[in-house]
Design a protein around this motif. Structure first.
Motif, short mmCIF file in Angstrom:
data_model
loop_
_atom_site.label_atom_id
_atom_site.label_comp_id
_atom_site.label_asym_id
_atom_site.label_seq_id
_atom_site.Cartn_x
_atom_site.Cartn_y
_atom_site.Cartn_z
N THR A 1 0.43 -1.05 0.17
CA THR A 1 -0.18 -0.27 0.04
C THR A 1 0.98 1.47 -0.08
OG1 THR A 1 -1.79 -1.13 1.08
CG2 THR A 1 -2.31 1.61 1.04
N ILE A 2 0.57 1.89 -1.05
CA ILE A 2 1.42 2.63 -1.28
C ILE A 2 0.21 4.59 -1.25
CG2 ILE A 2 3.27 2.24 -2.37
CD1 ILE A 2 2.26 3.70 -4.97
N VAL A 3 1.13 5.71 -0.35
CA VAL A 3 0.75 7.14 -0.73
C VAL A 3 0.61 7.86 -1.57
CG1 VAL A 3 0.32 9.51 0.24
CG2 VAL A 3 0.83 7.17 1.99
N LEU A 4 -0.78 8.13 -2.42
CA LEU A 4 -0.49 8.48 -3.71
C LEU A 4 -0.58 10.07 -3.66
CD1 LEU A 4 -3.09 6.09 -5.59
CD2 LEU A 4 -0.52 6.06 -5.92
N SER B 1 1.10 -0.08 -12.64
CA SER B 1 0.30 -1.13 -11.65
C SER B 1 -0.54 -1.14 -10.35
CB SER B 1 2.32 -1.24 -11.04
OG SER B 1 2.25 -0.33 -9.93
N ILE B 2 -1.11 0.00 -10.04
CA ILE B 2 -1.99 0.20 -8.68
C ILE B 2 -3.59 -0.30 -9.11
CG2 ILE B 2 -3.51 2.39 -7.78
CD1 ILE B 2 -0.02 2.32 -7.12
N LYS B 3 -3.79 -1.60 -8.45
CA LYS B 3 -4.60 -1.89 -8.15
C LYS B 3 -6.35 -1.41 -8.12
CE LYS B 3 -2.50 -4.84 -10.75
NZ LYS B 3 -2.50 -4.66 -12.26
N PHE C 1 -4.59 6.75 -0.55
CA PHE C 1 -3.80 4.68 -0.77
C PHE C 1 -3.71 4.36 -2.05
CE2 PHE C 1 -4.74 5.58 3.61
CZ PHE C 1 -3.65 5.88 3.89
N GLY C 2 -3.03 3.98 -2.60
CA GLY C 2 -3.34 2.94 -3.80
C GLY C 2 -2.41 1.68 -3.69
N LYS C 3 -3.66 0.31 -3.89
CA LYS C 3 -2.65 -0.54 -4.09
C LYS C 3 -2.22 -1.63 -4.95
CE LYS C 3 -6.57 -1.37 0.31
NZ LYS C 3 -7.03 -2.10 -0.11
N LYS C 4 -1.22 -2.07 -4.92
CA LYS C 4 0.00 -2.84 -5.48
C LYS C 4 0.25 -3.84 -5.48
CE LYS C 4 2.99 0.14 -7.49
NZ LYS C 4 3.93 0.91 -7.88
N GLU C 5 0.65 -4.77 -6.99
CA GLU C 5 1.05 -6.12 -6.36
C GLU C 5 2.54 -6.53 -6.93
OE1 GLU C 5 0.61 -10.83 -6.87
OE2 GLU C 5 -1.56 -9.38 -6.80
N LEU C 6 3.37 -6.27 -6.76
CA LEU C 6 5.01 -6.50 -6.70
C LEU C 6 5.55 -8.09 -7.05
CD1 LEU C 6 6.69 -3.79 -4.68
CD2 LEU C 6 5.88 -2.89 -6.81
N VAL C 7 5.51 -7.96 -8.52
CA VAL C 7 6.41 -9.45 -8.44
C VAL C 7 7.69 -9.32 -8.41
CG1 VAL C 7 6.65 -11.47 -9.77
CG2 VAL C 7 4.70 -9.95 -9.68
N VAL C 8 8.12 -10.35 -7.29
CA VAL C 8 10.05 -10.45 -6.56
C VAL C 8 10.39 -11.56 -6.54
CG1 VAL C 8 9.81 -8.11 -5.54
CG2 VAL C 8 9.26 -10.54 -4.62
N GLU D 1 -19.00 10.50 -3.13
CA GLU D 1 -19.93 10.08 -4.51
C GLU D 1 -19.55 9.46 -5.19
OE1 GLU D 1 -23.15 13.71 -6.13
OE2 GLU D 1 -21.62 13.56 -6.63
N LYS D 2 -18.41 9.81 -5.50
CA LYS D 2 -17.87 8.93 -6.92
C LYS D 2 -16.57 8.65 -6.67
CE LYS D 2 -18.72 9.21 -11.67
NZ LYS D 2 -18.68 10.13 -12.81
N LYS D 3 -15.97 7.85 -7.21
CA LYS D 3 -14.70 7.34 -6.94
C LYS D 3 -14.30 6.67 -8.80
CE LYS D 3 -12.92 3.52 -5.25
NZ LYS D 3 -12.21 2.70 -4.22
N ASP D 4 -13.20 7.86 -9.50
CA ASP D 4 -13.09 7.54 -10.73
C ASP D 4 -11.42 7.20 -10.80
OD1 ASP D 4 -15.21 8.18 -11.77
OD2 ASP D 4 -15.02 9.61 -12.44
N GLU D 5 -11.39 6.79 -12.08
CA GLU D 5 -9.70 6.81 -12.33
C GLU D 5 -8.90 8.27 -12.62
OE1 GLU D 5 -5.98 4.85 -15.56
OE2 GLU D 5 -8.42 3.69 -14.72
N GLY D 6 -8.25 8.60 -11.40
CA GLY D 6 -7.88 10.03 -11.17
C GLY D 6 -8.61 10.75 -10.46
N ALA D 7 -10.00 10.77 -9.65
CA ALA D 7 -10.36 11.84 -9.43
C ALA D 7 -11.16 10.73 -7.75
CB ALA D 7 -11.23 12.60 -9.79
N ILE D 8 -11.55 11.65 -6.91
CA ILE D 8 -12.22 11.16 -5.63
C ILE D 8 -13.49 12.62 -5.61
CG2 ILE D 8 -12.62 10.21 -3.83
CD1 ILE D 8 -10.73 8.38 -3.86
N ILE D 9 -14.73 12.15 -5.83
CA ILE D 9 -15.44 13.85 -5.12
C ILE D 9 -16.00 12.88 -4.35
CG2 ILE D 9 -17.85 14.42 -5.97
CD1 ILE D 9 -17.50 13.90 -9.06
#
Length: 110
Positions: A28-31, A52-54, A96-103, A72-80
């Motif tokens: 989990t990373i802070v956007l 990579s953000i899921k 926050f953004g959730k991503k999965e890393l493959v290592v 009210e609304k959550k789009d890619e790149g904006a939250i109202i």
């Protein structure tokens, strides 16, 4: 015959041991974060993400007076964000953004 069997076993071991075994690590990373102001009970928060953000989530807390905030609304790149009444006010937020890393399994987490 023993030499052939030993050679085949050695080749099999090298083949399987040489393959990198991978695993997925969820992070989990802070956007973005900050303080926002409601104008007529509404506010749009923008953020940038990569492929990579899921999933994206937000945490917010009103500053000062109590505000009944909701998403009210959550789009890619904006939250109202809206308030149940058309009040003005400020709130702190963290997106926050959730991503999965493959290592590789035997390497350390990046």
């Amino acid at each position: 015959m023993k030499k052939i069997i030993i050679a085949m076993m050695f080749c099999s071991y090298i083949t399987f041991a040489g393959q990198a075994q991978t695993t997925g690590i969820k992070k989990t990373i802070v956007l973005t974060s900050g303080t926002a102001t409601l104008i007529d009970g509404s506010c749009t928060l923008s953020y940038t993400i990569d492929a990579s953000i899921k999933d994206v989530c937000i945490s917010f807390a009103p500053i000062g007076k109590d505000l009944d905030l909701f998403i009210e609304k959550k789009d890619e790149g904006a939250i109202i964000i809206k308030c149940t009444s058309d009040r003005e006010g400020q709130f702190d937020y963290v997106i926050f953004g959730k991503k999965e890393l493959v290592v590789a399994r035997n390497s350390k987490e990046p």
